[in-house]
Scaffold this motif. Structure first.
Motif, mmCIF file in Angstrom:
data_model
loop_
_atom_site.group_PDB
_atom_site.id
_atom_site.type_symbol
_atom_site.label_atom_id
_atom_site.label_comp_id
_atom_site.label_asym_id
_atom_site.label_seq_id
_atom_site.Cartn_x
_atom_site.Cartn_y
_atom_site.Cartn_z
ATOM 1 N N ASP A 1 2.702 -3.807 -0.215
ATOM 2 C CA ASP A 1 1.505 -3.266 0.989
ATOM 3 C C ASP A 1 0.651 -2.342 -0.251
ATOM 4 N N PRO A 2 -0.429 -2.652 -0.274
ATOM 5 C CA PRO A 2 -1.304 -1.585 -1.445
ATOM 6 C C PRO A 2 -1.512 -0.361 -1.192
ATOM 7 N N LEU A 3 -1.257 0.077 -0.001
ATOM 8 C CA LEU A 3 -1.193 1.658 0.387
ATOM 9 C C LEU A 3 0.138 2.314 0.017
ATOM 10 N N GLY A 4 1.155 1.560 -0.305
ATOM 11 C CA GLY A 4 2.389 2.160 -0.650
ATOM 12 C C GLY A 4 3.202 2.395 0.674
ATOM 13 N N SER A 5 4.149 3.257 0.614
ATOM 14 C CA SER A 5 5.118 3.600 1.906
ATOM 15 C C SER A 5 4.374 3.605 3.147
ATOM 16 N N MET A 6 4.808 2.720 4.200
ATOM 17 C CA MET A 6 4.038 2.836 5.481
ATOM 18 C C MET A 6 4.897 3.929 6.294
ATOM 19 N N LEU A 7 5.885 4.515 5.826
ATOM 20 C CA LEU A 7 6.615 5.564 6.599
ATOM 21 C C LEU A 7 7.498 6.383 5.416
ATOM 22 N N THR A 8 7.214 7.702 5.335
ATOM 23 C CA THR A 8 7.909 8.650 4.367
ATOM 24 C C THR A 8 7.570 10.058 4.868
ATOM 25 N N SER A 9 8.613 11.035 4.434
ATOM 26 C CA SER A 9 8.368 12.399 4.706
ATOM 27 C C SER A 9 8.630 12.977 3.338
ATOM 28 N N ALA A 10 8.826 11.957 2.169
ATOM 29 C CA ALA A 10 9.361 12.683 0.885
ATOM 30 C C ALA A 10 8.012 13.456 0.374
ATOM 31 N N ASP A 11 6.811 13.571 0.763
ATOM 32 C CA ASP A 11 5.624 14.278 0.218
ATOM 33 C C ASP A 11 5.440 15.721 0.876
ATOM 34 N N VAL B 1 9.976 3.873 3.921
ATOM 35 C CA VAL B 1 10.035 2.425 4.445
ATOM 36 C C VAL B 1 8.870 1.555 3.615
ATOM 37 N N THR B 2 9.147 0.479 2.919
ATOM 38 C CA THR B 2 8.228 -0.198 2.258
ATOM 39 C C THR B 2 8.037 -1.565 2.707
ATOM 40 N N MET B 3 6.743 -2.005 2.825
ATOM 41 C CA MET B 3 6.479 -3.523 3.587
ATOM 42 C C MET B 3 5.859 -4.369 2.174
ATOM 43 N N ALA B 4 6.315 -5.494 2.483
ATOM 44 C CA ALA B 4 5.878 -6.703 1.595
ATOM 45 C C ALA B 4 5.716 -8.021 2.373
ATOM 46 N N ARG B 5 4.643 -8.812 2.085
ATOM 47 C CA ARG B 5 4.607 -10.105 2.796
ATOM 48 C C ARG B 5 4.440 -11.205 1.894
ATOM 49 N N ALA B 6 4.738 -12.450 2.492
ATOM 50 C CA ALA B 6 4.509 -13.691 1.845
ATOM 51 C C ALA B 6 4.091 -14.869 2.860
ATOM 52 N N ARG B 7 3.641 -15.945 2.303
ATOM 53 C CA ARG B 7 3.275 -17.042 3.377
ATOM 54 C C ARG B 7 4.504 -17.822 3.400
ATOM 55 N N ASP B 8 5.461 -17.954 2.591
ATOM 56 C CA ASP B 8 6.477 -18.507 2.649
ATOM 57 C C ASP B 8 7.742 -17.524 2.464
ATOM 58 N N ILE B 9 8.745 -18.199 3.229
ATOM 59 C CA ILE B 9 10.149 -17.231 3.169
ATOM 60 C C ILE B 9 10.336 -16.818 2.059
ATOM 61 N N THR B 10 10.417 -17.590 0.956
ATOM 62 C CA THR B 10 11.081 -17.178 -0.182
ATOM 63 C C THR B 10 10.199 -16.571 -1.204
ATOM 64 N N GLY B 11 8.948 -16.256 -0.868
ATOM 65 C CA GLY B 11 7.921 -15.479 -1.483
ATOM 66 C C GLY B 11 7.049 -16.433 -2.172
#
Length: 530
Positions: free
Chosen positions: A229-239, A214-224
């Motif tokens: 997220d600077p820490l990368g994936s907020m959820l994974t078991s890949a590693d 799961v990757t997160m990204a954010r914006a002030r405007d809905i269109t970007g």
């Protein structure tokens, strides 16, 4: 022991969760692919106890999957609620091999979660994993990933946003690409949330295998523009391949009515090696927002937990699903599925023989059109399934029995049929990666006309069959079989369902031979830790 959420909360083939709270009720919608009815909707009052409540797509005017490919059909539904109306967005995948994917996206609505749901509004076919965002300004937006079939391109061509007009019942304006994803690739499964002045875009990346996240990204405007997220994936078991919950990704977020945050996400549990016979399942993780406004798992790392602290809600358990169904009740129940089309009295009926379910034989187990097959999910590593069947075949083209079925390429079938020399026989056939095989050394001649009981016992990756005539003792039939082929991970291209166990009848000559089934039993065992 303190009450806790035990993951996965939806076991066995319940992928791509869409998480929704309405008041003090919690719902998760999951993908059903080529299995009918479409879009399973699960319900909870406490996030600990869950039940399969209903299905949304129950009419062929909503969903016609006749001829759909294996692992086609319903992909990644999105369940939402606004202005007293439930909204459900879903994809019906008509083709998926090679460069192209034909992915038609639709919207249905209902005033009650249990329906009836409306006939569909067509949206687009540009990609899959659509979701609907209800803006705080009363505008509604459709998101989906775009499929790019061109050579040399990223097939996962980014996340697009387009406004949906409730009044006009259609998309309006032009679609706008708002996110191209990260270097993990395979950017899909978009969901949009508004929190503390930011639009938070949640996507699945890495592909729905062992690199999923799961990757997160954010914006002030809905269109970007959207900041990742600077820490990368907020959820994974890949590693970490030692984690019990693998393939973790494809998330969906809710805030409880007590102000706590939880993420529903896809996961899978290997039965042996990397083979996930139960398919992709759904788990929950507790979340919080960091001081700088990013979504984080509550435990402070990005790995999924099996045991999760529940919200501050009273326990509301549900009655367990009975192990055995006697068809004298004339009811199948929510846990039963058919392939690609709904049950129809022309091939499935309770009315022809009192106390029995009658199935009329239609096409083969290779058919993507008209199979007479009724089945339920495998939801435990170890289980026993049993049926009672009465069948009088007249030739080798007529078959009936107990089947473990992944798809038309991979199944194992303990079937009654007729042989020109031996007469009525019981034996095992199977298909492995599309290669059909008979196990003639397992054939047993059935001389008496009586109810035949058939049983499958599965322990992890192995299967043993038994049979009994009337009230006689059980007798083993055939060798112990390896069933790793009944998994998502056995074949390419990647496939997405899980193993089913059920009853079926075939009449390849089209003469509608029938079999009568008295009962079906599915009992989970405790041979291995789950």
């Amino acid at each position: 022991m303190a009450r806790q959420i035990d993951n996965p909360v939806l076991r066995g083939f319940n992928p791509d969760p869409s998480f929704l709270r309405v008041g003090q009720d919690y719902y998760i919608a999951t993908s059903t692919f080529e299995w009918w009815p479409g879009v399973a909707i699960h319900h909870s009052k406490d996030l600990v106890n869950w039940r399969l409540l209903t299905h949304a797509l129950t009419r062929q005017s909503q969903l016609d999957m006749t001829g759909n490919p294996n692992s086609g059909g319903i992909w990644a539904p999105c369940l939402s609620y606004a202005d007293g109306i439930f909204y459900l967005i879903y994809t019906d995948v008509k083709s998926r091999r090679g460069a192209f994917k034909d992915t038609h996206n639709y919207l249905v609505t209902a005033s009650s979660i249990e329906g009836p749901w409306s006939d569909p509004v067509y949206l687009n076919s540009s990609g899959f994993d659509p979701s609907l965002y209800h803006g705080h300004d009363d505008r509604k937006w459709l998101l989906n990933m775009v499929w790019d079939h061109r050579q040399g391109r990223n097939r996962f061509g980014g996340i697009v946003l387009q406004e949906y007009s409730v009044a006009e019942r259609r998309l309006v304006g032009r679609p706008e690409t708002i996110f191209l994803g990260t270097n993990r690739g395979f950017t899909e499964g978009p969901h949009l949330y508004y929190h503390d002045g930011f639009y938070h875009l949640m996507v699945a990346e890495g592909g729905t295998k062992y690199d999923h996240c799961v990757t997160m990204a954010r914006a002030r405007d809905i269109t970007g523009p959207y900041e990742v997220d600077p820490l990368g994936s907020m959820l994974t078991s890949a590693d970490d391949r030692s984690l019990p919950l693998q393939k973790s990704g494809h998330g969906s977020l809710i805030e409880t009515h007590t102000g706590e945050w939880y993420l529903a996400h896809l996961c899978a549990r290997p039965v042996v090696d990397h083979y996930c016979i139960l398919g992709r399942e759904t788990a929950l993780q507790r979340c919080s927002w960091s001081a700088d406004g990013w979504l984080r798992l509550a435990q402070g790392e990005n790995k999924p937990l099996v045991e999760v602290a529940p919200p501050a809600l009273p326990a509301v358990p549900f009655d367990p699903v009975p192990d055995t169904v006697f068809f004298a009740t004339k009811v199948l129940g929510q846990h039963w599925s058919t392939l690609r089309s709904p049950p129809d009295p022309s091939w499935m009926t309770f009315d022809e023989r009192d106390g029995f379910l009658r199935l009329y034989g239609r096409e083969s187990l290779s058919s993507m059109h008209r199979q007479s097959l009724v089945a339920r999910r495998q939801q435990a590593f170890d289980f026993e399934a049993e049926i009672g069947v009465d069948f009088a075949p007249e030739n080798f083209q007529q078959m009936a029995g107990l089947v473990l079925f992944y798809d038309t390429d991979d199944y194992v079938y303990l079937r009654i049929t007729s042989d020109e020399k031996a007469g009525k026989i019981l034996g095992i056939v199977r298909s492995v990666a599309g290669a059909y095989e008979e196990l003639p050394e397992s054939d047993v001649v059935l001389t008496a006309r009586s109810l035949c009981r058939l049983k499958a016992e599965v322990t992890g990756p192995t299967l043993k069959f038994s049979y009994a005539l009337g009230d006689s003792e059980w007798t083993r039939i055939g060798p112990q079989l390896d069933i790793r082929n009944l998994s998502d991970d056995f074949a390419e291209p990647v496939r997405f369902t899980g193993n089913f166990i059920g009853m079926c009848v075939q009449d390849l000559a089209g003469t509608r031979a029938h079999a009568d089934f008295e009962y079906f039993s599915y009992r989970e065992l405790n041979h291995s830790s789950e």
